[in-house]
Design a protein around this motif. Structure first.
Motif, mmCIF file in Angstrom:
data_model
loop_
_atom_site.group_PDB
_atom_site.id
_atom_site.type_symbol
_atom_site.label_atom_id
_atom_site.label_comp_id
_atom_site.label_asym_id
_atom_site.label_seq_id
_atom_site.Cartn_x
_atom_site.Cartn_y
_atom_site.Cartn_z
ATOM 1 N N GLY A 177 0.822 -1.203 0.000
ATOM 2 C CA GLY A 177 0.000 0.000 0.000
ATOM 3 C C GLY A 177 0.860 1.258 0.000
ATOM 4 O O GLY A 177 2.050 1.209 0.326
ATOM 5 N N MET A 178 0.252 2.377 -0.383
ATOM 6 C CA MET A 178 0.971 3.638 -0.422
ATOM 7 C C MET A 178 0.099 4.756 0.131
ATOM 8 O O MET A 178 -1.124 4.731 -0.031
ATOM 9 N N ALA A 179 0.743 5.706 0.780
ATOM 10 C CA ALA A 179 0.070 6.921 1.254
ATOM 11 C C ALA A 179 0.756 8.096 0.568
ATOM 12 O O ALA A 179 1.830 8.542 1.003
ATOM 13 N N PRO A 180 0.194 8.590 -0.531
ATOM 14 C CA PRO A 180 0.846 9.670 -1.280
ATOM 15 C C PRO A 180 1.117 10.883 -0.400
ATOM 16 O O PRO A 180 0.217 11.399 0.258
ATOM 17 N N LEU A 181 2.368 11.310 -0.379
ATOM 18 C CA LEU A 181 2.805 12.472 0.406
ATOM 19 C C LEU A 181 2.379 12.356 1.868
ATOM 20 O O LEU A 181 2.105 13.348 2.541
ATOM 21 N N GLY A 182 2.342 11.125 2.372
ATOM 22 C CA GLY A 182 1.934 10.905 3.752
ATOM 23 C C GLY A 182 2.975 11.350 4.767
ATOM 24 O O GLY A 182 2.669 11.474 5.961
ATOM 25 N N TRP A 183 4.187 11.548 4.318
ATOM 26 C CA TRP A 183 5.278 11.980 5.214
ATOM 27 C C TRP A 183 5.548 13.453 4.950
ATOM 28 O O TRP A 183 6.055 13.829 3.892
ATOM 29 N N ARG A 184 5.182 14.303 5.879
ATOM 30 C CA ARG A 184 5.312 15.754 5.725
ATOM 31 C C ARG A 184 5.954 16.306 6.981
ATOM 32 O O ARG A 184 5.326 16.318 8.051
ATOM 33 N N VAL A 185 7.197 16.752 6.878
ATOM 34 C CA VAL A 185 7.929 17.161 8.073
ATOM 35 C C VAL A 185 8.710 18.450 7.817
ATOM 36 O O VAL A 185 9.008 18.807 6.676
ATOM 37 N N VAL A 186 9.026 19.121 8.900
ATOM 38 C CA VAL A 186 9.945 20.256 8.875
ATOM 39 C C VAL A 186 11.358 19.704 8.923
ATOM 40 O O VAL A 186 11.684 18.881 9.801
ATOM 41 N N ASP A 187 12.194 20.119 7.980
ATOM 42 C CA ASP A 187 13.576 19.640 7.949
ATOM 43 C C ASP A 187 14.307 20.038 9.223
ATOM 44 O O ASP A 187 14.904 19.198 9.907
ATOM 45 N N HIS A 188 14.278 21.313 9.560
ATOM 46 C CA HIS A 188 14.867 21.792 10.816
ATOM 47 C C HIS A 188 14.282 23.156 11.143
ATOM 48 O O HIS A 188 13.997 23.965 10.248
ATOM 49 N N GLY A 189 14.088 23.393 12.423
ATOM 50 C CA GLY A 189 13.609 24.705 12.837
ATOM 51 C C GLY A 189 13.751 24.911 14.334
ATOM 52 O O GLY A 189 13.755 23.948 15.112
ATOM 53 N N ILE A 190 13.915 26.170 14.718
ATOM 54 C CA ILE A 190 13.889 26.569 16.129
ATOM 55 C C ILE A 190 12.671 27.457 16.322
ATOM 56 O O ILE A 190 12.542 28.493 15.668
ATOM 57 N N TYR A 191 11.763 27.017 17.190
ATOM 58 C CA TYR A 191 10.538 27.747 17.481
ATOM 59 C C TYR A 191 10.622 28.335 18.890
ATOM 60 O O TYR A 191 11.256 27.748 19.777
ATOM 61 N N VAL A 192 9.965 29.470 19.086
ATOM 62 C CA VAL A 192 9.840 30.017 20.438
ATOM 63 C C VAL A 192 8.361 30.212 20.755
ATOM 64 O O VAL A 192 7.589 30.687 19.923
ATOM 65 N N MET A 193 7.967 29.800 21.962
ATOM 66 C CA MET A 193 6.580 29.906 22.400
ATOM 67 C C MET A 193 6.545 30.574 23.771
ATOM 68 O O MET A 193 7.049 30.012 24.747
ATOM 69 N N PRO A 194 5.965 31.765 23.882
ATOM 70 C CA PRO A 194 5.861 32.426 25.183
ATOM 71 C C PRO A 194 4.668 31.901 25.971
ATOM 72 O O PRO A 194 3.691 31.399 25.398
ATOM 73 N N PHE A 195 4.759 31.995 27.298
ATOM 74 C CA PHE A 195 3.593 31.692 28.129
ATOM 75 C C PHE A 195 3.624 32.591 29.364
ATOM 76 O O PHE A 195 4.685 33.110 29.763
ATOM 77 N N PHE A 196 2.448 32.774 29.952
ATOM 78 C CA PHE A 196 2.294 33.764 31.005
ATOM 79 C C PHE A 196 1.400 33.230 32.121
ATOM 80 O O PHE A 196 0.393 32.573 31.858
ATOM 81 N N VAL A 197 1.784 33.504 33.355
ATOM 82 C CA VAL A 197 0.957 33.196 34.516
ATOM 83 C C VAL A 197 0.330 34.502 34.988
ATOM 84 O O VAL A 197 1.039 35.431 35.401
ATOM 85 N N ASN A 198 -1.002 34.573 34.906
ATOM 86 C CA ASN A 198 -1.733 35.790 35.214
ATOM 87 C C ASN A 198 -2.486 35.634 36.539
ATOM 88 O O ASN A 198 -3.541 34.986 36.583
ATOM 89 N N PRO A 199 -1.990 36.198 37.622
ATOM 90 C CA PRO A 199 -2.642 36.037 38.926
ATOM 91 C C PRO A 199 -4.057 36.600 38.973
ATOM 92 O O PRO A 199 -4.851 36.203 39.832
ATOM 93 N N MET A 200 -4.385 37.532 38.083
ATOM 94 C CA MET A 200 -5.716 38.122 38.098
ATOM 95 C C MET A 200 -6.798 37.060 37.875
ATOM 96 O O MET A 200 -7.922 37.197 38.358
ATOM 97 N N ALA A 201 -6.468 36.000 37.137
ATOM 98 C CA ALA A 201 -7.456 34.959 36.849
ATOM 99 C C ALA A 201 -7.451 33.838 37.876
ATOM 100 O O ALA A 201 -8.381 33.031 37.908
ATOM 101 N N ALA A 202 -6.412 33.769 38.710
ATOM 102 C CA ALA A 202 -6.284 32.634 39.629
ATOM 103 C C ALA A 202 -7.404 32.591 40.663
ATOM 104 O O ALA A 202 -7.894 31.514 41.020
ATOM 105 N N GLY A 203 -7.817 33.747 41.143
ATOM 106 C CA GLY A 203 -8.875 33.777 42.141
ATOM 107 C C GLY A 203 -10.189 33.246 41.607
ATOM 108 O O GLY A 203 -10.964 32.625 42.338
ATOM 109 N N LYS A 204 -10.457 33.458 40.325
ATOM 110 C CA LYS A 204 -11.710 32.987 39.725
ATOM 111 C C LYS A 204 -11.638 31.511 39.346
ATOM 112 O O LYS A 204 -12.616 30.778 39.488
ATOM 113 N N SER A 205 -10.495 31.065 38.849
ATOM 114 C CA SER A 205 -10.390 29.693 38.381
ATOM 115 C C SER A 205 -10.029 28.709 39.484
ATOM 116 O O SER A 205 -10.192 27.505 39.319
ATOM 117 N N GLY A 206 -9.505 29.213 40.608
ATOM 118 C CA GLY A 206 -9.083 28.336 41.690
ATOM 119 C C GLY A 206 -7.678 27.806 41.526
ATOM 120 O O GLY A 206 -7.245 26.915 42.260
#
Length: 309
Positions: A177-206
């Motif tokens: 069997g074959m899956a045409p173009l079933g393999w799709r990948v990034v050759d190489h990359g460096i990604y950055v993802m920011p994240f934040f802890v917001n105390p204003m929401a902590a009291g409401k969410s617990g």
């Protein structure tokens, strides 16, 4: 009411011959920005992997976190609300306090499902959808304490495509069997993802400091513990986390994120070939560090072993 200090974090993610986040609108090609050049990892896909590590209580990630953070006897307080097969009728009968008590991800990330459920129920009673949505926001957890931004590659990414073959075959009457173009990948990359802890929401969410500690503990292991055939090498090289001195923040988030974002020093407008194409900061400037309560790198060491020791 829970009192947390503001937190600012940055994930530095390396991708090698992997698809870090497939795009269902592009036949599962690795996601890119609308320009089709720089790679993209959605916050939803990343939070899904965190949820899976917490959901899988028989897995090594949860076992290590529970042992180090002392969560074993309170496992019922660390359920995952957004899990497959969730009984919506049962959720509808739960009170807000019970939801906060039982579900870690609802406390940390919030839940738009809860907001939608509340609005839909009130529409049936004759109120307008706008009125219902507003009341739903007031009653249910709609915004979590921790927010992740999109992961964006520093440079454009090169996407490799290849037809996959199956020696045994999966269709009747065919020995291959074959899956045409079933393999799709990034050759190489460096990604950055920011994240934040917001105390204003902590009291409401617990959300508590312990909930945030569990998330921080799991961050270095998100990809290595959820690898797949199309995602064999996605590695978090660094997890930078800054705790501010106050709930409102003692330093602009951008100062921290910009200072710790890698720079591609060779052909910045071309896809990278390896980590050697980048300069990755490992120290925060003193003028920024002195404005913070704590600044740590959770990704450049065996954090589980160090914490357990």
């Amino acid at each position: 009411m829970t009192i947390l200090n503001r937190g600012t974090g940055l994930l530095v993610i390396e991708v090698r011959q992997s698809n870090p986040n497939g795009d269902p609108d592009a036949e599962s090609d690795p996601r890119t920005l609308t320009d089709g050049e720089r790679g993209l990892i959605s916050p939803v896909s990343f939070k899904r992997k965190l949820r899976d590590l917490v959901l899988y209580k028989d897995g090594p990630a949860w076992a290590a976190a529970a042992a180090v953070l002392g969560l074993g006897e309170r496992v019922d307080n660390f359920g995952v609300f957004e899990a497959r097969g969730r009984d919506r009728g049962e959720i509808g009968r739960m009170g807000e306090d019970k939801i906060k008590s039982m579900y870690w991800d609802a406390r940390v990330f919030g839940s738009t499902f809860l907001e939608k459920k509340a609005a839909d129920e009130k529409v049936v009673t004759g109120k307008s959808r706008k009125e219902s949505a507003e009341e739903g926001k007031a009653k249910f957890i709609s915004t979590g304490t921790v927010q992740f931004g999109a992961g964006i590659s520093i440079a454009p990414v090169a996407i490799e495509r290849m037809t996959m073959t199956n020696f045994a075959g999966v269709e009747d009457g065919k020995d291959r069997g074959m899956a045409p173009l079933g393999w799709r990948v990034v050759d190489h990359g460096i990604y950055v993802m920011p994240f934040f802890v917001n105390p204003m929401a902590a009291g409401k969410s617990g959300c508590t400091a312990e909930d945030v500690e569990l998330m921080k503990f799991l961050l270095p292991h998100v990809y290595r513990s959820t690898a797949s055939a199309m995602r064999p090498f996605v590695d978090i090289r660094h997890v930078w986390y800054a705790e501010h001195k106050t709930p409102l923040g003692s330093c602009p988030d951008a100062m921290i994120i910009d200072a710790m974002t890698p720079v591609k020093h060779t052909l910045p407008d071309e896809p990278s070939r390896s980590l050697a194409d980048y300069t990755i900061p490992t120290e925060l400037r003193d003028e920024i560090r002195n404005r913070l309560a704590a600044f740590t790198d959770l990704g450049a060491k065996d954090w589980v072993g160090e914490r357990a020791a």
